[in-house]
Design a protein around this motif. Structure first.
Motif, PDB file in Angstrom:
ATOM      1  N   ARG A  49       0.933  -1.156  -0.100  1.00  0.00           N
ATOM      2  CA  ARG A  49       0.167   0.122  -0.056  1.00  0.00           C
ATOM      3  C   ARG A  49       0.913   1.292   0.037  1.00  0.00           C
ATOM      4  O   ARG A  49       0.630   2.316  -0.664  1.00  0.00           O
ATOM      5  N   GLN A  50       1.932   1.312   0.845  1.00  0.00           N
ATOM      6  CA  GLN A  50       2.678   2.508   0.933  1.00  0.00           C
ATOM      7  C   GLN A  50       3.482   2.629  -0.502  1.00  0.00           C
ATOM      8  O   GLN A  50       3.608   3.807  -0.896  1.00  0.00           O
ATOM      9  N   ARG A  51       3.641   1.707  -1.126  1.00  0.00           N
ATOM     10  CA  ARG A  51       4.543   1.568  -2.324  1.00  0.00           C
ATOM     11  C   ARG A  51       3.503   2.358  -3.292  1.00  0.00           C
ATOM     12  O   ARG A  51       3.881   3.143  -4.172  1.00  0.00           O
ATOM     13  N   ALA A  52       2.287   1.699  -3.247  1.00  0.00           N
ATOM     14  CA  ALA A  52       1.358   2.361  -4.398  1.00  0.00           C
ATOM     15  C   ALA A  52       1.108   3.760  -4.052  1.00  0.00           C
ATOM     16  O   ALA A  52       1.093   4.600  -4.911  1.00  0.00           O
ATOM     17  N   GLU A  53       1.015   4.046  -2.674  1.00  0.00           N
ATOM     18  CA  GLU A  53       0.826   5.596  -2.562  1.00  0.00           C
ATOM     19  C   GLU A  53       2.202   6.347  -3.132  1.00  0.00           C
ATOM     20  O   GLU A  53       2.012   7.593  -3.690  1.00  0.00           O
ATOM     21  N   GLU A  54       3.308   5.844  -2.869  1.00  0.00           N
ATOM     22  CA  GLU A  54       4.486   6.490  -3.278  1.00  0.00           C
ATOM     23  C   GLU A  54       4.504   6.472  -4.698  1.00  0.00           C
ATOM     24  O   GLU A  54       4.885   7.756  -5.340  1.00  0.00           O
ATOM     25  N   ALA A  55       4.054   5.424  -5.562  1.00  0.00           N
ATOM     26  CA  ALA A  55       3.870   5.503  -6.927  1.00  0.00           C
ATOM     27  C   ALA A  55       3.055   6.648  -7.269  1.00  0.00           C
ATOM     28  O   ALA A  55       3.218   7.414  -8.384  1.00  0.00           O
ATOM     29  N   GLU A  56       1.849   7.037  -6.771  1.00  0.00           N
ATOM     30  CA  GLU A  56       0.966   7.832  -7.013  1.00  0.00           C
ATOM     31  C   GLU A  56       1.442   9.437  -7.037  1.00  0.00           C
ATOM     32  O   GLU A  56       1.204  10.389  -7.457  1.00  0.00           O
ATOM     33  N   VAL A  57       2.197   9.342  -5.625  1.00  0.00           N
ATOM     34  CA  VAL A  57       2.769  10.638  -5.270  1.00  0.00           C
ATOM     35  C   VAL A  57       3.859  11.032  -6.439  1.00  0.00           C
ATOM     36  O   VAL A  57       4.134  12.033  -6.781  1.00  0.00           O
ATOM     37  N   ALA A  63       4.262  14.854 -12.749  1.00  0.00           N
ATOM     38  CA  ALA A  63       3.278  15.723 -14.019  1.00  0.00           C
ATOM     39  C   ALA A  63       3.521  17.151 -13.516  1.00  0.00           C
ATOM     40  O   ALA A  63       3.816  18.084 -14.393  1.00  0.00           O
ATOM     41  N   GLU A  64       3.737  17.525 -12.163  1.00  0.00           N
ATOM     42  CA  GLU A  64       4.321  18.875 -11.726  1.00  0.00           C
ATOM     43  C   GLU A  64       5.557  19.276 -12.390  1.00  0.00           C
ATOM     44  O   GLU A  64       5.938  20.248 -12.849  1.00  0.00           O
ATOM     45  N   THR A  65       6.303  18.211 -12.343  1.00  0.00           N
ATOM     46  CA  THR A  65       7.710  18.659 -12.719  1.00  0.00           C
ATOM     47  C   THR A  65       7.767  18.865 -14.059  1.00  0.00           C
ATOM     48  O   THR A  65       8.243  19.602 -14.726  1.00  0.00           O
ATOM     49  N   GLU A  66       6.812  18.176 -14.997  1.00  0.00           N
ATOM     50  CA  GLU A  66       6.949  18.497 -16.325  1.00  0.00           C
ATOM     51  C   GLU A  66       6.296  19.756 -16.921  1.00  0.00           C
ATOM     52  O   GLU A  66       6.839  20.490 -17.626  1.00  0.00           O
TER      53      GLU A  66
END
Length: 391
Positions: A49-57, A63-66
């Motif tokens: 679950r934590q990895r999924a959250e980190e992947a979403e982040v 996207a923000e970086t782009e």
């Protein structure tokens, strides 16, 4: 089954008990294993679950970086255009600034050159003055070295009692000799009682002479001032008081003669510091000397006293010479009167001579006019005797 395997603290362990214990232990281990597996599964699920959250982040951040990079590219392109414009402006301004800097540097170089020349001149002048001052310092050092030699010789002189007494006598004689005429004092003069004081100053108007003694007990004073540690200074002070009392008594008995010497004698101390310390620490000695009609004087006080005596002698001499001055003034007035009379007679002679010269000038002018008429052949009908009478 009831066979005893071993005994622990009087308790028999049978095979049945051991089997039950092994089964219980296996059950405990199985429960523990189940607990560990459950915990690991929960940890793995939490980690997933934590990895999924980190992947979403990370996806959101990418996207923000782009978007940020797109903005940065746009800003960079705008900055490039602005930088090109600013570089062109800076290029023109730099050329102008370089030209102004060169002009300023040239003018500053000229000013610095002139200032350097002036500074060099002032430096050379300062070095010359410094050399002169160093020469003065060298001469002063040589004088100091010579003075140190003189101080050493003076110390050797003061170490001897006889030479020390001669030193005090010499200072006193120098003060008296500089302030008075040779016939106004005498050194080592013999009194009527056969005693010979160090100095005798003759007072005006036939007054008794003033006696000055220079035999100060300097050894006793040095013993008092240089008393070693552990010694009693009162003993040295008592010795100095006794020596001073003996010396004061000797001066009072030997040099104070009624009608021949003054009622008061001087005891000369050859140092101002000793004189000050004497009045500070030995006031009783000073009072004893005053009662014995002996005044303790320092070099400055003796010099002042000699100046007073000199003024008195000068006043007496002027009164003695007053009659002679009046006679000379009367004779001078008579000479001035005769001179005035003779000048008036000379003025009368000058007046007569001036009148005679006027008559001579009148006759010479007449002769000159007559000669001019003769030269011009200008004659009138009058007879010569008439012309002479007319002229």
């Amino acid at each position: 089954m009831d066979r005893i395997l071993f005994t622990v603290a009087d308790f028999a362990i049978t095979l049945e008990i051991a089997a039950f214990a092994a089964a219980g232990l296996f059950a405990v281990l199985l429960v523990a294993l189940l607990v560990v597996v459950v915990r690991q599964s929960r940890a793995r699920s939490d980690e997933a679950r934590q990895r999924a959250e980190e992947a979403e982040v990370l996806r959101l951040k990418s996207a923000e970086t782009e978007r940020y990079l797109a903005d940065m590219m746009r800003i960079q392109s705008e900055m490039t255009g602005r930088m090109q414009t600013m570089s062109e402006i800076f290029g023109s301004r730099t050329s102008d600034l370089a030209r102004l800097v060169n002009e300023r540097l040239d003018s500053q170089g000229q000013r610095i050159g002139a200032a350097m020349q002036e500074t060099n001149a002032k430096t050379n002048e300062s070095l010359m003055k410094l050399q002169e001052r160093l020469a003065v310092i060298d001469r002063a050092q040589s004088n100091i070295a010579q003075l140190s030699q003189n101080v050493v010789s003076l110390q050797s002189i003061l170490a001897n009692k006889q030479t020390r007494g001669a030193f005090g006598q010499g200072r006193m004689e120098a003060i008296i000799g500089d302030g008075l005429a040779p016939n106004a004092y005498a050194f080592q003069a013999t009194l009527s009682n056969g005693n010979r004081p160090d100095a005798l100053v003759y007072m005006p108007n036939g007054a008794p002479s003033l006696v000055i003694d220079a035999k100060f007990p300097l050894e006793s004073w040095q013993r008092f001032t240089t008393a070693a540690e552990g010694e009693d200074p009162r003993f040295a002070a008592s010795g100095f008081r006794n020596d001073m009392g003996v010396h004061i008594k000797a001066i009072s008995e030997k040099y104070l003669i009624a009608g021949e010497t003054a009622d008061t004698a001087f005891l000369f101390v050859p140092s101002e510091s000793i004189f000050a310390d004497l009045h500070e620490h030995f006031e009783d000695v000073v009072q004893r000397a005053l009662k014995a009609r002996v005044v303790i004087v320092s070099p400055s006080i003796l010099m002042l006293s000699i100046q007073v005596v000199q003024a008195l002698l000068r006043d007496v001499r002027m009164r003695e010479e007053a009659y002679r001055i009046q006679t000379e003034v009367r004779a001078l007035l008579g000479d001035v009167g005769r001179l005035d009379e003779r000048v008036r007679k000379l003025q009368t002679h000058f007046t007569h001579v001036s009148n005679d010269i006027g008559d001579i000038l009148t006759s010479s002018s007449k002769v000159l006019r007559r000669g001019e008429r003769i030269e011009a052949m200008e004659f009138d009908d009058a007879r010569p005797d008439q012309r002479l009478a007319g002229e």
